[in-house]
Design a protein around this motif. Structure first.
Motif, PDB file in Angstrom:
ATOM      1  N   PHE A 134       0.818  -1.207   0.000  1.00 56.47           N
ATOM      2  CA  PHE A 134       0.000   0.000   0.000  1.00 56.47           C
ATOM      3  C   PHE A 134       0.857   1.264   0.000  1.00 56.47           C
ATOM      4  CE2 PHE A 134      -3.202  -2.902   2.221  1.00 56.47           C
ATOM      5  CZ  PHE A 134      -3.775  -3.269   1.020  1.00 56.47           C
ATOM      6  N   ARG A 135       2.001   1.192   0.638  1.00 53.52           N
ATOM      7  CA  ARG A 135       2.911   2.347   0.583  1.00 53.52           C
ATOM      8  C   ARG A 135       3.467   2.525  -0.825  1.00 53.52           C
ATOM      9  NH1 ARG A 135       5.567   0.743   6.413  1.00 53.52           N
ATOM     10  NH2 ARG A 135       4.190   2.036   7.718  1.00 53.52           N
ATOM     11  N   ALA A 136       3.799   1.426  -1.489  1.00 50.44           N
ATOM     12  CA  ALA A 136       4.293   1.511  -2.858  1.00 50.44           C
ATOM     13  C   ALA A 136       3.240   2.089  -3.794  1.00 50.44           C
ATOM     14  CB  ALA A 136       4.734   0.135  -3.345  1.00 50.44           C
ATOM     15  N   ALA A 137       1.973   1.845  -3.482  1.00 50.44           N
ATOM     16  CA  ALA A 137       0.883   2.366  -4.300  1.00 50.44           C
ATOM     17  C   ALA A 137       0.588   3.837  -4.026  1.00 50.44           C
ATOM     18  CB  ALA A 137      -0.380   1.535  -4.071  1.00 50.44           C
ATOM     19  N   GLY A 138       1.269   4.429  -3.044  1.00 50.81           N
ATOM     20  CA  GLY A 138       1.043   5.833  -2.714  1.00 50.81           C
ATOM     21  C   GLY A 138      -0.240   6.066  -1.959  1.00 50.81           C
ATOM     22  N   ALA A 139      -0.739   5.038  -1.257  1.00 50.43           N
ATOM     23  CA  ALA A 139      -1.988   5.168  -0.511  1.00 50.43           C
ATOM     24  C   ALA A 139      -1.775   5.939   0.783  1.00 50.43           C
ATOM     25  CB  ALA A 139      -2.555   3.784  -0.198  1.00 50.43           C
ATOM     26  N   ARG A 140      -2.837   6.532   1.254  1.00 47.58           N
ATOM     27  CA  ARG A 140      -2.878   7.087   2.615  1.00 47.58           C
ATOM     28  C   ARG A 140      -3.388   5.985   3.525  1.00 47.58           C
ATOM     29  NH1 ARG A 140      -6.756  10.086   5.827  1.00 47.58           N
ATOM     30  NH2 ARG A 140      -8.262  10.045   4.125  1.00 47.58           N
ATOM     31  N   ILE A 141      -2.604   5.622   4.532  1.00 46.98           N
ATOM     32  CA  ILE A 141      -2.920   4.455   5.360  1.00 46.98           C
ATOM     33  C   ILE A 141      -3.383   4.909   6.741  1.00 46.98           C
ATOM     34  CG2 ILE A 141      -1.997   2.349   6.390  1.00 46.98           C
ATOM     35  CD1 ILE A 141       0.052   2.271   4.108  1.00 46.98           C
ATOM     36  N   VAL A 142      -4.530   4.392   7.151  1.00 50.34           N
ATOM     37  CA  VAL A 142      -5.072   4.644   8.486  1.00 50.34           C
ATOM     38  C   VAL A 142      -5.249   3.301   9.175  1.00 50.34           C
ATOM     39  CG1 VAL A 142      -7.072   5.464   9.798  1.00 50.34           C
ATOM     40  CG2 VAL A 142      -6.213   6.792   7.861  1.00 50.34           C
ATOM     41  N   ALA A 143      -4.855   3.230  10.423  1.00 51.15           N
ATOM     42  CA  ALA A 143      -4.881   1.969  11.160  1.00 51.15           C
ATOM     43  C   ALA A 143      -6.083   1.900  12.098  1.00 51.15           C
ATOM     44  CB  ALA A 143      -3.596   1.802  11.965  1.00 51.15           C
ATOM     45  N   VAL A 144      -6.675   0.712  12.173  1.00 50.30           N
ATOM     46  CA  VAL A 144      -7.742   0.400  13.116  1.00 50.30           C
ATOM     47  C   VAL A 144      -7.216  -0.689  14.042  1.00 50.30           C
ATOM     48  CG1 VAL A 144     -10.006  -0.703  13.337  1.00 50.30           C
ATOM     49  CG2 VAL A 144      -9.657   1.083  11.632  1.00 50.30           C
ATOM     50  N   PRO A 145      -7.351  -0.542  15.341  1.00 47.33           N
ATOM     51  CA  PRO A 145      -6.737  -1.509  16.258  1.00 47.33           C
ATOM     52  C   PRO A 145      -7.410  -2.875  16.230  1.00 47.33           C
ATOM     53  CG  PRO A 145      -8.050   0.079  17.475  1.00 47.33           C
ATOM     54  CD  PRO A 145      -7.997   0.574  16.068  1.00 47.33           C
ATOM     55  N   LEU A 146      -6.643  -3.859  16.665  1.00 44.21           N
ATOM     56  CA  LEU A 146      -7.139  -5.212  16.907  1.00 44.21           C
ATOM     57  C   LEU A 146      -7.407  -5.390  18.393  1.00 44.21           C
ATOM     58  CD1 LEU A 146      -4.535  -7.424  15.011  1.00 44.21           C
ATOM     59  CD2 LEU A 146      -6.917  -7.140  14.335  1.00 44.21           C
TER      60      LEU A 146
END
Length: 391
Positions: A134-146
Motif C-alpha cells: 500500500f505504501r508503494a501504491a502511494g496510498a494514505r494508510i489509516v490503522a484500526v486496532p485489533l
C-alpha cells in the motif's frame, strides 16, 4: 569521466525493506533458535507426493508451455469447487484468478483498486507485506486496532461516521499475522455491512484459515458480501516454492488484474499449477496431510504459549494461538523489545519486535514469535534463553 547514473522512481524514496527479512539475515547462525520467521516447516512439506504430481505433470502436454494469464484452467476449476464450499455459494470460474503467491494478488489489486492518495484502512498491528504494497501504491494508510475479537469494526464505523471514505479495508481475518487473533462472526458480518453501505472493497487475506487447531475458522468475510475480495494460498498447507496463490473476486476485478498481470509476468507456471491442482484435488490425501500439519503445529503452539506463561508469569501477556503460525506477546513491565533484541540474539534466540508491525509507531513492548519450525523442547529452550536475556 565517470558516467551519470540515471535516477530511480521517486516513489522508492518512501519505501523500506521488511524489518523481518532483514532480521532473518542476522539469524542464520546455527546456534540461534529462530522464532522470527514466518515459515512453514519444510519437514512437513509433502516432498514425495509433490514428486509424484510433478512426474505426472511432466508426462502431460503443455506443462512446460505458457498458460492462461488467470491460471491453468483445471487448477481454477479445482479452486472454484473449494471456494464454493468455503463460501457456501456458487463461485464462477471467471471469479477465480491464480497468482504467483497471494502476495502478488495483493500487489496487483493495489494497482487495480487504488489511485495515489486513496485511503486504505489496515489493522494495527499490521501485516508487513500489506504495508509495503500500500505504501508503494502511494496510498494514505489509516490503522484500526485489533483486540481479542479481531478488527475493531466499531472504530472503523466511527471513522466512516467522521467522513473518511476508504477505497480498501484490508484484514487478515483468521489467525492474524502478527496479532494471532481471529475475527468473530459478528464482526465479519459488520465489516461486510459497512462495505456494502459505504461502497468500499474489503481484501480478506486468508493464508492461514485451514491451519486451525481445535475449532475451524469462522465462515469468511466474503460469505457476507460481494464487495469482499478473498485471497488464499497453497504456501502454508503445501509448499511456498509452488508459488500458487489465488483470489476470488467479481469478474470485472479479475479482468482488470489480468491486464496488469500480463504486463508483469504474462502468466504463472503451468508446471506448478498442474502440480497444485493434482494435490488440491486429491481430497482424501489432502485432508490427512493438513490434519497432520494441524496436529504438529497445534502441539508446538501450545508448548510455546505454556513456556512463555510458565517462565514469565504476569510479566508477559500472549495470545492463545488457536491456529496459524504466530504468537503475539506484550511485556507488561515496559520492556522494550527492540532494545532487548541484541541481548536475545547474544543469548541465542530471535523474535520480531512489535515495532516492525506498527503503522505509525508503537508496540515497543511487543513481539511476534513463530512456533512452526521447532519442536516443543526447542521452543521451551528458546523461551528460557529469552528469559535470561530479559533478566
Amino acid at each position: 569521466m565517470s558516467p551519470t547514473i540515471p535516477p530511480l522512481a521517486a516513489k522508492l524514496g518512501g519505501l523500506q525493506s521488511s524489518a523481518i527479512r532483514d532480521l532473518l539475515k542476522l539469524t542464520t547462525r546455527a546456534e540461534i533458535i529462530g522464532l522470527a520467521g514466518g515459515l512453514p516447516d519444510a519437514e512437513l512439506m509433502p516432498r514425495e507426493r509433490i514428486a509424484v504430481a510433478a512426474d505426472a505433470a511432466l508426462s502431460s502436454a503443455g506443462c512446460l508451455q505458457y498458460t492462461e494469464s488467470p491460471g491453468w484452467r483445471p487448477l481454477r476449476a479445482v479452486l472454484t469447487e473449494r471456494e464454493s464450499a468455503r463460501l457456501g455459494r456458487p463461485v464462477d470460474l471467471d471469479e477465480v484468478f491464480v497468482t504467483h503467491g497471494s502476495q502478488q494478488a495483493l500487489s496487483l489489486l493495489a494497482e487495480v483498486l487504488l489511485d495515489p492518495g486513496a485511503l486504505v484502512v489496515v489493522e494495527d498491528p499490521a501485516y508487513v507485506g500489506a504495508l509495503q504494497v500500500f505504501r508503494a501504491a502511494g496510498a494514505r494508510i489509516v490503522a484500526v486496532p485489533l483486540d481479542a475479537e479481531g478488527m475493531r469494526t466499531d472504530v472503523l464505523a466511527d471513522l466512516l461516521a467522521q467522513g473518511e471514505r476508504p477505497a480498501v479495508v484490508h484484514t487478515v481475518s483468521n489467525f492474524h499475522n502478527p496479532g494471532g487473533v481471529t475475527m468473530t462472526p459478528q464482526r465479519r458480518a459488520q465489516l461486510a455491512e459497512l462495505a456494502d453501505a459505504h461502497g468500499f472493497w474489503v481484501i480478506e487475506d486468508d493464508p492461514y484459515g485451514e491451519l486451525w487447531f481445535d475449532t475451524p475458522a469462522p465462515a469468511p468475510v466474503a460469505t457476507y458480501s460481494r464487495n469482499v475480495i478473498r485471497l488464499s494460498s497453497a504456501s502454508k498447507i503445501l509448499a511456498p516454492a509452488l508459488r500458487v496463490g489465488w483470489m476470488v473476486a467479481p469478474d470485472p476485478v479479475c479482468r482488470a488484474v489480468e491486464l496488469l498481470k500480463q504486463g508483469a509476468d504474462l502468466c504463472g507456471s503451468a508446471l506448478t499449477h498442474q502440480i497444485a491442482a493434482d494435490l488440491l484435488a486429491d481430497e482424501a490425501w489432502l485432508t490427512a496431510h493438513v490434519d497432520h500439519v494441524r496436529t504438529v503445529y497445534g502441539t508446538r503452539a501450545k508448548a510455546l504459549v505454556h513456556a512463555v506463561r510458565s517462565r514469565f508469569g504476569d510479566r508477559i501477556q500472549c495470545t492463545d494461538a488457536t491456529g496459524g503460525m504466530f504468537v503475539w506477546a506484550d511485556f507488561t513491565d515496559g520492556t522494550d523489545t527492540q532494545a532487548l533484541l541484541p541481548r536475545a540474539l547474544d543469548a541465542g534466540v530471535a523474535y520480531v519486535p512489535g515495532s516492525a508491525f506498527a503503522v505509525d509507531g508503537g508496540y515497543r513492548n511487543s513481539m511476534r514469535m513463530c512456533f512452526t519450525t521447532s519442536d516443543a523442547a526447542i521452543l521451551t529452550e528458546a523461551v528460557d534463553r529469552l528469559a535470561r536475556a530479559a533478566g
